[in-house]
Design a protein around this motif. Sequence first.
Motif, PDB file in Angstrom:
ATOM      1  N   ASP A 250       0.859  -1.186   0.000  1.00  0.00           N
ATOM      2  CA  ASP A 250       0.000   0.000   0.000  1.00  0.00           C
ATOM      3  C   ASP A 250       0.892   1.231   0.000  1.00  0.00           C
ATOM      4  O   ASP A 250       1.948   1.228   0.622  1.00  0.00           O
ATOM      5  CB  ASP A 250      -0.901   0.009   1.235  1.00  0.00           C
ATOM      6  N   ASP A 251       0.489   2.272  -0.713  1.00  0.00           N
ATOM      7  CA  ASP A 251       1.404   3.411  -0.784  1.00  0.00           C
ATOM      8  C   ASP A 251       1.242   4.419   0.343  1.00  0.00           C
ATOM      9  O   ASP A 251       2.188   5.151   0.623  1.00  0.00           O
ATOM     10  CB  ASP A 251       1.419   4.090  -2.162  1.00  0.00           C
ATOM     11  N   ASP A 252       0.073   4.465   0.990  1.00  0.00           N
ATOM     12  CA  ASP A 252      -0.020   5.428   2.103  1.00  0.00           C
ATOM     13  C   ASP A 252      -0.168   4.751   3.466  1.00  0.00           C
ATOM     14  O   ASP A 252      -0.434   5.410   4.467  1.00  0.00           O
ATOM     15  CB  ASP A 252      -1.147   6.440   1.861  1.00  0.00           C
ATOM     16  N   MET A 254      -2.423   3.001   4.673  1.00  0.00           N
ATOM     17  CA  MET A 254      -3.795   2.875   5.176  1.00  0.00           C
ATOM     18  C   MET A 254      -4.486   1.870   4.272  1.00  0.00           C
ATOM     19  O   MET A 254      -4.762   2.141   3.108  1.00  0.00           O
ATOM     20  CB  MET A 254      -4.495   4.248   5.120  1.00  0.00           C
ATOM     21  N   TRP A 255      -4.686   0.697   4.829  1.00  0.00           N
ATOM     22  CA  TRP A 255      -5.124  -0.449   4.024  1.00  0.00           C
ATOM     23  C   TRP A 255      -6.643  -0.564   4.136  1.00  0.00           C
ATOM     24  O   TRP A 255      -7.146  -1.311   4.963  1.00  0.00           O
ATOM     25  CB  TRP A 255      -4.446  -1.731   4.507  1.00  0.00           C
ATOM     26  N   ASP A 256      -7.336   0.183   3.290  1.00  0.00           N
ATOM     27  CA  ASP A 256      -8.794   0.202   3.446  1.00  0.00           C
ATOM     28  C   ASP A 256      -9.539   0.082   2.118  1.00  0.00           C
ATOM     29  O   ASP A 256     -10.748   0.205   2.071  1.00  0.00           O
ATOM     30  CB  ASP A 256      -9.208   1.493   4.157  1.00  0.00           C
ATOM     31  N   GLN A 266      -8.846  -4.983  -0.207  1.00  0.00           N
ATOM     32  CA  GLN A 266      -7.642  -5.005   0.626  1.00  0.00           C
ATOM     33  C   GLN A 266      -7.961  -5.465   2.053  1.00  0.00           C
ATOM     34  O   GLN A 266      -7.091  -5.934   2.778  1.00  0.00           O
ATOM     35  CB  GLN A 266      -7.106  -3.578   0.689  1.00  0.00           C
TER      36      GLN A 266
HETATM   37 CA   LIG Z   1      -4.046   2.918   1.029  1.00  0.00          CA
END
Ligand SMILES: [Ca+2]
Length: 540
Positions: A250-252, A254-256, A266
Amino acid sequence: MNFRKTLLGLIGSLAVSSQLIAGSFEEGYQLMRQSMPESDRNAAVEQFFVPVTKRVDDRGNELFSYEKQIGGVRVFGEKKLIVFPKEESEFSHLQSLRTMTAEDIEFVKAHKGLRPEPVLTQDQATNAAIRDLRQKQAYISTPLPEHLKRPTELVMYKNANKEYRLVYHMVLPGQIMMQPSAFDYFVDAETGAIVDKAGQLYDIKGQGIDLTEGKTHNFPVEEDKAGFRMEDKARNLHVYNGSAGKFSTDDDNMWDRTGTLRKENQRAEVELYVNMARTVDYFKDRHNFVWKEGKAPVKATAHVRDNFNNAYYSSWEGGFFFGDGSGDENGFDYLTKGLDVAAHEFTHGVIDLWCPLTYNGESGALNEHIADFFGAMVDSDDWHMGDNITIGDNPSLRNMQDPTRGMGDLIPEGMKYADWAQLGKKHGFKGRIYPDRVSKKIICNGWGEDNGGVHINSSIFNKFAYMATTGNEVASEGLGHDLMADIYMRVLKNRMLSSRASFTEFKERFMAAADLHLQGHAKRDVYLATINQAFKKIDL
Ligand SMILES: [Ca+2]
Ligand SMILES: [Ca+2]
Ligand SMILES: [Ca+2]
Ligand SMILES: [Zn+2]
């Protein structure tokens, strides 16, 4: 020609001819003094540059490091370096490391005779910093871990205008993006102004939302140029996306993402990560078992195939695989939602390491049973397998407490697989009426019929484990989860089962393992009787 003595005349080129050179802090001072303008030559450079370290590099060059100070107060993060090169050579970039730079000279001139004294107390400065943290909503009361704690210190700090200010430097706990962080604060010791600050995550955790309760979870991740990945170094656990070896990323952090397709969700990866971590922890904490002694990671892959209604362990592919389910009543929800599913698959891996039970017939059913058993040990609040993955009015995939759902009589002795499947259809239980004793074992033929009934006849032993653990239906005292699990682990760890173990062999070996395990236990006889009773109840 002496390198040091001729230096003044050589500034600008530093072309030197000389013998081998060895320096010292004092010789460093000499270089500094020589390069001061005539009018400032009497300034005591020793007060502004205090010796700290001498380093000799792999070429034999000597580097002398001086801490900058103003009136005895250390300047934060600035040092003067003097270098004595090992060999005579053409140096074009050493000048500032052999002299006082213009900036150094200015530094000395500007602070001659200065004795910085704080106006504020340390507490006042700390309060100013905490006020700032609160304002930025970065305040947390959780203390910093020991290794990050630093005593508050008065230092000189160069501000944005390149002026040196006396500040309190402290490290405080805070948060960045909801993650615990360590904040360096530089608070002006005169005015209480925040001169500078810097926050750093010290415990990078990914954050994601699960499928089951929409709850937010924090989990360890690793970060690289490409972003964040689901790798838990402490547990040696990897979560992959779609295929083994391809990390969930994930790039930020925050896996949502839910996405449109089930395989894009995700949250299934988050759920798998959490469930695998709990499984790994259970085996470590309860049984001191570490997957492959830590030599290989636990590799769990989410989103295998398309809307795949199963999960599996593969020793060939080396890992645990979980489908997304079809999401309708003909199949399952995301298989990653089941803590018991994760534990079940992981157990297949454990069995494979120690007692690889052939996945066919009776040994296959025992393999399935042991996987179910530990599924119920990890997901210990029920005796159902897959209670989190069924859709519609089916409470679970398998009921260990009552495999027959109270309809055991519907399975007569000697029933064949085809009739059993028919019976299930007729009664609307999707074929999920399972045998609960050996005499009602379903007669299956090989591959086409569930590998000889591995997921069917396993229920016979599920029932055994339920009774021996709880003591229910055997009129004796149950061993409880931990003791039962310990005995199962002893069977496996001692490699007590043949790969083609039969039901009777399992009883024999399990009783032996229990006997060994309960040596010296005050309730040994009671518990052995319980186990024996439970075996009797399943016709063994
Ligand atoms: Ca994310
Ligand atoms: Ca449960
Ligand atoms: Ca369960
Ligand atoms: Zn299985």
